[in-house]
Structures are given as C-alpha cells and as structure tokens.
Scaffold this motif. Sequence first.
Motif, PDB file in Angstrom:
ATOM      1  N   ALA A   1       0.642  -0.975  -0.006  1.00 47.37           N
ATOM      2  CA  ALA A   1       0.053   0.023   0.077  1.00 47.37           C
ATOM      3  C   ALA A   1       0.957   1.089   0.109  1.00 47.37           C
ATOM      4  N   ALA A   2       1.980   1.293   0.623  1.00 48.22           N
ATOM      5  CA  ALA A   2       2.714   2.217   0.860  1.00 48.22           C
ATOM      6  C   ALA A   2       3.534   2.582  -0.464  1.00 48.22           C
ATOM      7  N   LYS A   3       4.018   1.494  -0.902  1.00 50.47           N
ATOM      8  CA  LYS A   3       4.422   1.762  -2.458  1.00 50.47           C
ATOM      9  C   LYS A   3       3.692   2.169  -3.527  1.00 50.47           C
ATOM     10  N   ALA A   4       2.246   1.827  -3.402  1.00 48.67           N
ATOM     11  CA  ALA A   4       1.428   2.334  -4.366  1.00 48.67           C
ATOM     12  C   ALA A   4       0.871   3.588  -4.268  1.00 48.67           C
ATOM     13  N   GLY A   5       0.649   4.107  -2.963  1.00 47.91           N
ATOM     14  CA  GLY A   5      -0.135   5.240  -2.807  1.00 47.91           C
ATOM     15  C   GLY A   5       0.923   6.240  -1.785  1.00 47.91           C
ATOM     16  N   GLY A   6       2.107   5.928  -1.418  1.00 48.69           N
ATOM     17  CA  GLY A   6       2.808   6.655  -0.630  1.00 48.69           C
ATOM     18  C   GLY A   6       3.021   6.452   0.749  1.00 48.69           C
ATOM     19  N   PRO A   7       4.093   6.842   1.418  1.00 54.37           N
ATOM     20  CA  PRO A   7       4.173   6.456   2.848  1.00 54.37           C
ATOM     21  C   PRO A   7       3.388   7.192   3.824  1.00 54.37           C
ATOM     22  N   ASP A   8       2.803   8.248   3.423  1.00 54.35           N
ATOM     23  CA  ASP A   8       2.057   9.105   4.579  1.00 54.35           C
ATOM     24  C   ASP A   8       0.503   8.773   4.502  1.00 54.35           C
TER      25      ASP A   8
ATOM     26  N   ASN B   1      -2.827   8.634   2.044  1.00 55.74           N
ATOM     27  CA  ASN B   1      -3.133   7.147   1.719  1.00 55.74           C
ATOM     28  C   ASN B   1      -4.254   6.389   2.423  1.00 55.74           C
ATOM     29  N   PRO B   2      -5.569   6.391   2.135  1.00 52.23           N
ATOM     30  CA  PRO B   2      -6.446   5.843   2.821  1.00 52.23           C
ATOM     31  C   PRO B   2      -6.346   4.463   2.950  1.00 52.23           C
ATOM     32  N   ARG B   3      -5.740   3.761   1.951  1.00 52.28           N
ATOM     33  CA  ARG B   3      -5.666   2.226   2.376  1.00 52.28           C
ATOM     34  C   ARG B   3      -4.553   1.846   3.271  1.00 52.28           C
ATOM     35  N   LEU B   4      -3.499   2.794   3.196  1.00 49.66           N
ATOM     36  CA  LEU B   4      -2.411   2.480   4.439  1.00 49.66           C
ATOM     37  C   LEU B   4      -2.881   2.849   5.490  1.00 49.66           C
ATOM     38  N   ARG B   5      -3.754   3.861   5.720  1.00 48.48           N
ATOM     39  CA  ARG B   5      -4.259   4.229   7.005  1.00 48.48           C
ATOM     40  C   ARG B   5      -4.933   3.145   7.605  1.00 48.48           C
ATOM     41  N   ALA B   6      -5.723   2.293   6.564  1.00 50.20           N
ATOM     42  CA  ALA B   6      -6.701   1.287   6.998  1.00 50.20           C
ATOM     43  C   ALA B   6      -5.894   0.222   7.618  1.00 50.20           C
ATOM     44  N   LEU B   7      -4.837  -0.118   6.962  1.00 51.62           N
ATOM     45  CA  LEU B   7      -3.843  -1.092   7.111  1.00 51.62           C
ATOM     46  C   LEU B   7      -3.170  -1.048   8.566  1.00 51.62           C
ATOM     47  N   ILE B   8      -2.795   0.343   8.728  1.00 52.78           N
ATOM     48  CA  ILE B   8      -2.209   0.531   9.966  1.00 52.78           C
ATOM     49  C   ILE B   8      -3.260   0.188  11.158  1.00 52.78           C
ATOM     50  N   GLN B   9      -4.437   0.504  11.008  1.00 49.66           N
ATOM     51  CA  GLN B   9      -5.607   0.318  11.986  1.00 49.66           C
ATOM     52  C   GLN B   9      -5.442  -1.100  12.096  1.00 49.66           C
ATOM     53  N   ASN B  10      -5.457  -1.759  11.098  1.00 52.92           N
ATOM     54  CA  ASN B  10      -5.426  -3.406  11.238  1.00 52.92           C
ATOM     55  C   ASN B  10      -4.294  -3.715  12.102  1.00 52.92           C
ATOM     56  N   GLY B  11      -3.186  -3.554  11.763  1.00 46.15           N
ATOM     57  CA  GLY B  11      -1.888  -3.934  12.494  1.00 46.15           C
ATOM     58  C   GLY B  11      -2.147  -3.159  13.901  1.00 46.15           C
TER      59      GLY B  11
ATOM     60  N   GLU C   1       6.182   0.798  11.165  1.00 42.11           N
ATOM     61  CA  GLU C   1       7.212   1.793  10.606  1.00 42.11           C
ATOM     62  C   GLU C   1       8.126   1.106   9.678  1.00 42.11           C
ATOM     63  N   ARG C   2       8.574  -0.216   9.916  1.00 39.11           N
ATOM     64  CA  ARG C   2       9.523  -0.704   9.074  1.00 39.11           C
ATOM     65  C   ARG C   2       8.918  -1.082   8.011  1.00 39.11           C
ATOM     66  N   ALA C   3       7.638  -1.850   7.977  1.00 34.78           N
ATOM     67  CA  ALA C   3       6.962  -2.145   6.693  1.00 34.78           C
ATOM     68  C   ALA C   3       6.644  -0.872   5.630  1.00 34.78           C
ATOM     69  N   ILE C   4       6.575   0.127   6.500  1.00 38.29           N
ATOM     70  CA  ILE C   4       6.286   1.359   5.536  1.00 38.29           C
ATOM     71  C   ILE C   4       7.489   1.891   4.711  1.00 38.29           C
ATOM     72  N   LYS C   5       8.562   1.570   5.635  1.00 44.93           N
ATOM     73  CA  LYS C   5       9.855   2.090   5.084  1.00 44.93           C
ATOM     74  C   LYS C   5      10.487   1.262   4.099  1.00 44.93           C
ATOM     75  N   LYS C   6      10.150  -0.122   3.853  1.00 50.78           N
ATOM     76  CA  LYS C   6      10.332  -1.197   3.085  1.00 50.78           C
ATOM     77  C   LYS C   6       9.839  -0.561   1.507  1.00 50.78           C
ATOM     78  N   ALA C   7       8.970   0.285   1.618  1.00 46.83           N
ATOM     79  CA  ALA C   7       8.256   0.415   0.276  1.00 46.83           C
ATOM     80  C   ALA C   7       9.328   1.574  -0.549  1.00 46.83           C
ATOM     81  N   THR C   8      10.282   2.176   0.126  1.00 51.31           N
ATOM     82  CA  THR C   8      11.353   2.923  -0.385  1.00 51.31           C
ATOM     83  C   THR C   8      12.543   2.465  -0.178  1.00 51.31           C
TER      84      THR C   8
ATOM     85  N   TYR D   1       7.052  -6.903  -3.570  1.00 54.73           N
ATOM     86  CA  TYR D   1       5.941  -8.021  -3.615  1.00 54.73           C
ATOM     87  C   TYR D   1       4.890  -7.483  -4.925  1.00 54.73           C
ATOM     88  N   LYS D   2       4.404  -8.478  -5.196  1.00 52.15           N
ATOM     89  CA  LYS D   2       3.203  -8.563  -6.266  1.00 52.15           C
ATOM     90  C   LYS D   2       1.978  -9.128  -5.690  1.00 52.15           C
TER      91      LYS D   2
END
Length: 240
Positions: free
Chosen positions: A33-40, A44-54, A65-72, A79-80
């Motif tokens: 999600a961070a790779k597709a829509g940015g790390p903020d 990035n609504p999808r990333l925000r939702a996944l952080i809540q899931n975490g 935070e490490r998972a988000i950093k991996k995107a860059t 991952y595909k």
Amino acid sequence: MGRAFEYRKARKLKRWGNMSRTFTRIGKEITIAAKAGGPDPDMNPRLRALIQNGKAANMPKDTIERAIKKATDKDASDYKEIVYEGYGPFGIAIVVETATDNNQRTVANVRSYFTKHGGSLGTQGSLSFLFDHKSVFHIKPADPSAVEEFELELMDFDAELDADPEAEEWVIYGAFDQFNNIQKYLEDKGIEIVSSEFERIPTDYKEVTPEQRENIEKLLERFEDDEDVQNVFHNMKDED
C-alpha cells in the motif's frame, strides 16, 4: 451474513494464532500500500486502514514503521499481489490471494497443493462469478437509536450493515470499489473502525459430508501455512 462472518472470523483467528505470521501478512500489505499510494497515511487511505488493522492485531509500532519504510528501500523485496483460482476436491471453489516476490515459486506451490489433494488450478478470473468481492469494515457499535438512518446513508455506497445488538462489533459489507468512500464516511462521522479488509463472499454455498470437509480442510490448511498466501476463500458451506 452474521453466521458466515463468525465462521470466517474463527478460521482467521485460528490462522493468526501465530503472531509472527499475522505481522508478516499485514506487513506485506502495508508495504504494498505504501509503495502504491505513498508512505504518508494521511494522504493514503488504504495505508491508514492497514495501519489500523495492525494496531488491532497488537502489531508493534516499530514493526509497522519498518513495513512502511520497505516501500522505499531499494534492497527490499518487491511484492506482487497475484490471485489464483481453482477447484478443490468435491467441486469446492477456492480463491487464493498471494503477495509474493517470486511468482514461479508461488504458482508451483499453489498448483502442487491443488493437485496433491485432488483438485486443479484454473485460469485467473474463472471463478469470479462465484464470489462477490466486498469491502468489509468492522466498527464499534454506534448509537442504536440511529441505526435506521445509518443504514440508509450506507446505501449511498452500495453497502449494508450487520448490526447484531449483542455483538462487540458491527460489520459493514460494501461494494469493492467503494472502500475509500466508506472509510472516509466513517471517519468523518467519528465512527471507530476496528479493522477493514476485502473479502470474497460466495454467491452460493456447496454442501459437503463430514468426511469430505475433513479432506478439504487439509487442503485449506496447506494454503494457509504458505508464507506467500495472504487469504483463502472458498464456497464450502459452514458446519451446522
């Protein structure tokens, strides 16, 4: 959908009993999600939702935070998301969602699981008519007196509410392409989202005998034990 949801939830909890496995699954989704829509997450609504899931799964903040950093990270795995569809034994339709950095490995494993358990891997999209792809939100119960108005407003997003008065969570089932709109609507109304996801809900369920169920469960467990597999959906009817 209440009972079906409880059955799927029970399977998920069983699978997520291994906390590290849970974090790996959510972590992959966060990275994608961070790779597709940015790390903020604010942008990035999808990333925000996944952080809540975490957070709902008690995932440590530094792991998120490490998972988000991996995107860059140029050296990190790319991952595909790939979906595999096929029939298990006794004609049970199975959809396997994966996130992989090695498609050849993953497709070989998925095909072998089907074959060894009397099933067969089909072509992508071949089972789409058997499942409704839904946006699913688990929320904290809102004001019971406002349920009717809430349900009417959700209809604008092609969504419906499963509001069991005795449940700790209410569940919203919405159209796949309405995920971001439903998320924004809930956030704007101040309704707490416990977790959210995409689910493939069967349009019809196939009955099996106890012996057949045991055989099919073995195949499902093989899929769920594979580290490349994110989710497994099927149309086997729940146990009575």
